[in-house]
Design an enzyme around this catalytic site. Structure first.
Site, PDB file in Angstrom:
ATOM      1  N   ARG A 261       0.836  -1.199   0.000  1.00  0.00           N
ATOM      2  CA  ARG A 261       0.000   0.000   0.000  1.00  0.00           C
ATOM      3  C   ARG A 261       0.866   1.242   0.000  1.00  0.00           C
ATOM      4  O   ARG A 261       1.825   1.347   0.744  1.00  0.00           O
ATOM      5  CB  ARG A 261      -0.914  -0.001   1.225  1.00  0.00           C
ATOM      6  CG  ARG A 261      -1.847  -1.205   1.216  1.00  0.00           C
ATOM      7  CD  ARG A 261      -2.879  -1.174   2.312  1.00  0.00           C
ATOM      8  NE  ARG A 261      -3.685  -2.399   2.230  1.00  0.00           N
ATOM      9  CZ  ARG A 261      -4.634  -2.737   3.095  1.00  0.00           C
ATOM     10  NH1 ARG A 261      -4.905  -1.910   4.110  1.00  0.00           N
ATOM     11  NH2 ARG A 261      -5.308  -3.840   2.957  1.00  0.00           N
ATOM     12  N   ARG A 276       2.155   0.704  10.287  1.00  0.00           N
ATOM     13  CA  ARG A 276       1.708   1.111   8.957  1.00  0.00           C
ATOM     14  C   ARG A 276       2.869   1.055   7.983  1.00  0.00           C
ATOM     15  O   ARG A 276       3.686   1.963   7.909  1.00  0.00           O
ATOM     16  CB  ARG A 276       1.127   2.540   9.027  1.00  0.00           C
ATOM     17  CG  ARG A 276       0.351   2.970   7.791  1.00  0.00           C
ATOM     18  CD  ARG A 276      -0.308   4.322   7.984  1.00  0.00           C
ATOM     19  NE  ARG A 276      -1.291   4.286   9.057  1.00  0.00           N
ATOM     20  CZ  ARG A 276      -2.550   3.900   8.899  1.00  0.00           C
ATOM     21  NH1 ARG A 276      -2.990   3.536   7.716  1.00  0.00           N
ATOM     22  NH2 ARG A 276      -3.382   3.890   9.930  1.00  0.00           N
ATOM     23  N   GLU A 348      -6.667  -1.551  15.202  1.00  0.00           N
ATOM     24  CA  GLU A 348      -7.240  -2.458  14.200  1.00  0.00           C
ATOM     25  C   GLU A 348      -6.253  -3.551  13.795  1.00  0.00           C
ATOM     26  O   GLU A 348      -5.100  -3.290  13.492  1.00  0.00           O
ATOM     27  CB  GLU A 348      -7.634  -1.653  12.955  1.00  0.00           C
ATOM     28  CG  GLU A 348      -8.186  -2.539  11.864  1.00  0.00           C
ATOM     29  CD  GLU A 348      -8.384  -1.797  10.536  1.00  0.00           C
ATOM     30  OE1 GLU A 348      -8.413  -0.546  10.547  1.00  0.00           O
ATOM     31  OE2 GLU A 348      -8.503  -2.460   9.500  1.00  0.00           O
ATOM     32  N   SER A 351     -10.389  -6.625   9.655  1.00  0.00           N
ATOM     33  CA  SER A 351     -11.568  -5.911   9.190  1.00  0.00           C
ATOM     34  C   SER A 351     -12.419  -6.926   8.440  1.00  0.00           C
ATOM     35  O   SER A 351     -11.958  -7.515   7.474  1.00  0.00           O
ATOM     36  CB  SER A 351     -11.127  -4.773   8.267  1.00  0.00           C
ATOM     37  OG  SER A 351     -12.179  -3.872   8.073  1.00  0.00           O
ATOM     38  N   ARG A 390       0.795  -6.779  12.279  1.00  0.00           N
ATOM     39  CA  ARG A 390       0.257  -6.174  13.494  1.00  0.00           C
ATOM     40  C   ARG A 390       0.095  -7.206  14.606  1.00  0.00           C
ATOM     41  O   ARG A 390       0.179  -6.873  15.785  1.00  0.00           O
ATOM     42  CB  ARG A 390      -1.079  -5.487  13.193  1.00  0.00           C
ATOM     43  CG  ARG A 390      -0.873  -4.218  12.372  1.00  0.00           C
ATOM     44  CD  ARG A 390      -2.129  -3.384  12.275  1.00  0.00           C
ATOM     45  NE  ARG A 390      -1.861  -2.172  11.498  1.00  0.00           N
ATOM     46  CZ  ARG A 390      -2.775  -1.253  11.218  1.00  0.00           C
ATOM     47  NH1 ARG A 390      -4.030  -1.416  11.632  1.00  0.00           N
ATOM     48  NH2 ARG A 390      -2.458  -0.190  10.519  1.00  0.00           N
TER      49      ARG A 390
END
Length: 424
Positions: A261, A276, A348, A351, A390
Site C-alpha cells: 500500500r 503502517r 485495528e 476488518s 500487526r
RNA sequence: GGAGAGGUGGCAGAGUGGUCGAAUGCGGCGGUCUUGAAAACCGUUGAGGGUUAAACCUCCCAGGGUUCGAAUCCCUGCCUCUCCGCCA
C-alpha cells in the site's frame, strides 16, 4: 456497484440511504443521463432492427438472383446514421458507468449512524489487558534492543515504511502465518489458495479499488499491473465471470499474501514502528455465499478471525463501524481491535465485511439457483484473519517481560523449532 | 528471445461474407419404457437488455475497421498451445 435497476427506479431512496454515510448522490445528473440513455437506446435498437431486416432482404433477393441495386439504394445513409447513434449511446453509457463505479455501497440497516471512527460502536470485548509491574516498552524499543527489528537497514534498502526482521522474529512471523492458515483450513473449513501478487486493472475494478483509489496502489510500469493491496483482490477475482452451481456453495478461500500500500493519504500517521508499512503480510478469508446467508456468514467469519486472537490470548474488542467509517465497497464492517499496551489502546488488526453484491456485480460472479434455473449474483464476505505484521507487534508488546525478552505464545510452539523466548 | 498454431455455448467441436445465436456429440434437465436402475427412445437446455406477455436489440477473446450485411475479411491488443534457445 449498485444495482442499476435500483438507481433507475428508486433514485431518491438510494440517495437518502447513501447520505447516511456522508455521500451525496448526483441525482439530477444521473436521472438526466438515464433519460438520454433510454431514448437513445430505444432509437438505436429500432435502427438496428431496420438494418437487420433490410440486410436480410438483400441477402434473400440476391440468393434468388434478383437485381439488388434498388434495394441497396434504399438503404442509403442508414449505416452512417446508425453508427453515429451507436456512438452517442456508447458515450452516454460510459458516462453513466463512470458515475456508477464511484458510488459507494449502501450501508446495511444494522450499521450505526456516525461521522467517523469515534462513532463506531463496541459490540463486545474479549480478554483482560495484562497488568505490568515494570516499565513497558513498545515493539520498536523491544525489537531494536533484541536486534530483531531493523528499520535503518530497511530504509537503506528501500526507504521509509519498510522493515527488516531478524532471526527469531522473522521465524515468528512465518510461524504466525502458518498457524493462521492451518487454523482456517483445518478447523474453519477454508480452502487454502496461492495467488498472484500482481494483478490487472480488471481485477482491481472488480473488487472496487479502481477506479477510485488508484493513488493507494503501487503500479508496475512495464506490463500495466498493480501490486495487490490485499489478497481480497486476487482471491475474490477467482470467480470473476463465473457461474457456479448450487452444490459448490459456500465457497470459502483462505490465502496468505504480502500486501502493498502506498499510504498516500497517511503522511505523518503511524510513522513509528511497523504498524503502517508499505509492505506487510496478511492472511485473508473470503467467502462466496448466497444472498440470503451473507449476514450470518459475516458473523461466522468474524468469529474465525476472533479465534486466532483468542488462541494467541490477545485481548481485543469488536467494533461495528459506523456509516461514516465503513469502506467504499462494504455494506457492513466489523473491525477487530487488538490491545497494544505501549499505546494503551486498541488498534485495528482485522476488518471483516459483507459487500453483498457490490463486488460480484462488477465481477459478474454468480451462482445458478436451482429453483429458478437462473443465474443470480453471489454475495462476498471477507476479512483479515489476521494482519500478520500487526499480530507480531501485539505479541511483542503483550508478551514482553521485565528483562526485555519476549515469550512465545503456547499455540505457536509447534512452529518455533524449540524457541520459547526471544531474547539476547 | 526465435518459429509456428489457435481462441466459438457447461465441455468437446463444426461453421470461413447472407434466413447462423450458431450443426453435431457429450453433459444437464423433463418424459416414455421398467418393480427399481441402466440402456434405448422422445423433448428440452447459453448470457444480458427490453416487454404485462411478446416483438425487438446485444454478445462467437477484447477493441477498432471494411461491407447493404461479419463468428466468417483486415488491423491492433490480450491469452493459450507446440517446437527451439535460455533459465529459478
Amino acid at each position: 456497484m449498485l444495482d442499476p435497476q435500483l438507481l433507475r427506479q428508486q433514485l431518491d431512496d438510494v440517495a437518502k440511504q447513501l447520505s447516511r454515510r456522508g455521500f451525496q448522490l448526483e441525482t439530477k445528473i444521473l436521472s438526466e443521463l438515464e433519460i438520454q440513455r433510454k431514448t437513445l437506446q430505444a432509437d438505436t435498437q429500432n435502427l438496428q432492427s431496420e438494418r437487420n431486416s433490410r440486410a436480410k432482404a438483400i441477402g434473400k433477393a440476391k440468393a434468388q438472383g434478383e437485381d439488388i441495386a434498388p434495394l441497396l439504394a434504399e438503404v442509403g445513409t442508414l449505416g452512417d446514421r446508425l453508427k453515429k447513434m451507436e456512438q452517442q449511446l456508447a458515450d452516454v453509457q460510459t458516462s453513466l458507468e463512470n458515475i456508477q463505479l464511484t458510488i459507494p455501497n449502501i450501508p446495511h440497516v444494522s450499521v450505526p449512524a456516525g461521522k467517523d471512527e469515534n462513532d463506531n460502536v463496541e459490540i463486545r470485548k474479549w480478554g483482560e489487558p495484562r497488568q505490568f509491574d515494570f516499565a513497558i516498552k513498545d515493539h520498536v524499543a523491544l525489537g531494536e534492543k533484541l536486534a530483531l527489528l531493523d528499520f535503518a537497514t530497511a530504509a537503506k534498502i528501500s526507504g521509509a515504511r519498510f522493515t527488516v526482521l531478524n532471526a527469531g522474529l522473522a521465524r515468528l512471523q512465518r510461524g504466525l502465518t502458518q498457524f493462521m492458515l492451518d487454523t482456517h483450513s483445518g478447523e474453519h473449513g477454508y480452502t487454502e489458495v496461492y495467488v498472484p501478487y500482481l494483478v490487472n486493472a480488471d481485477s482491481l475494478r472488480g473488487t472496487g479499488q479502481l477506479p477510485k483509489f488508484e493513488e493507494d496502489l503501487f503500479a508496475e510500469k512495464t506490463q500495466g499491473l498493480y501490486l495487490i493491496p490485499t489478497a481480497e483482490v486476487p482471491v475474490t477475482n477467482i470467480l470473476r465471470d463465473t457461474i457456479v452451481s448450487d452444490d459448490q456453495l459456500p465457497i470459502k478461500y483462505t490465502a496468505h499474501t504480502p500486501c502493498f500500500r502506498s499510504e498516500a493519504g497517511a503522511y505523518g500517521k503511524d510513522t513509528r514502528g511497523m504498524i503502517r508499512q508499505h509492505q506487510f503480510e496478511k492472511v485473508e478469508m473470503v467467502q462466496f455465499i448466497r444472498a440470503s446467508e451473507s449476514y450470518a456468514a459475516l458473523e461466522i467469519l468474524t468469529s474465525h478471525a476472533e479465534t486466532i486472537l483468542q488462541k494467541l490470548n490477545l485481548p481485543y474488542r469488536v467494533m461495528n463501524l459506523c456509516t461514516g467509517d465503513i469502506g467504499f465497497t462494504a455494506a457492513k464492517t466489523y473491525d477487530l481491535e487488538v490491545w497494544l499496551p505501549a499505546q494503551n489502546t486498541y488498534r485495528e488488526i482485522s476488518s471483516c465485511s459483507n459487500f453483498e453484491a457490490f463486488q460480484t456485480r462488477r465481477m459478474l460472479a454468480r451462482w445458478r439457483n436451482p429453483e429458478t434455473g437462473k443465474p443470480e449474483l453471489l454475495h462476498t464476505v471477507n476479512g483479515s484473519g489476521l494482519a500478520v505484521g500487526r499480530t507480531l507487534v501485539a505479541i511483542m508488546e503483550n508478551y514482553q517481560q521485565a528483562d526485555g525478552s519476549i515469550r512465545i505464545p503456547e499455540v505457536l510452539a509447534p512452529y518455533m523449532g524449540g524457541i520459547e523466548v526471544l531474547k539476547k
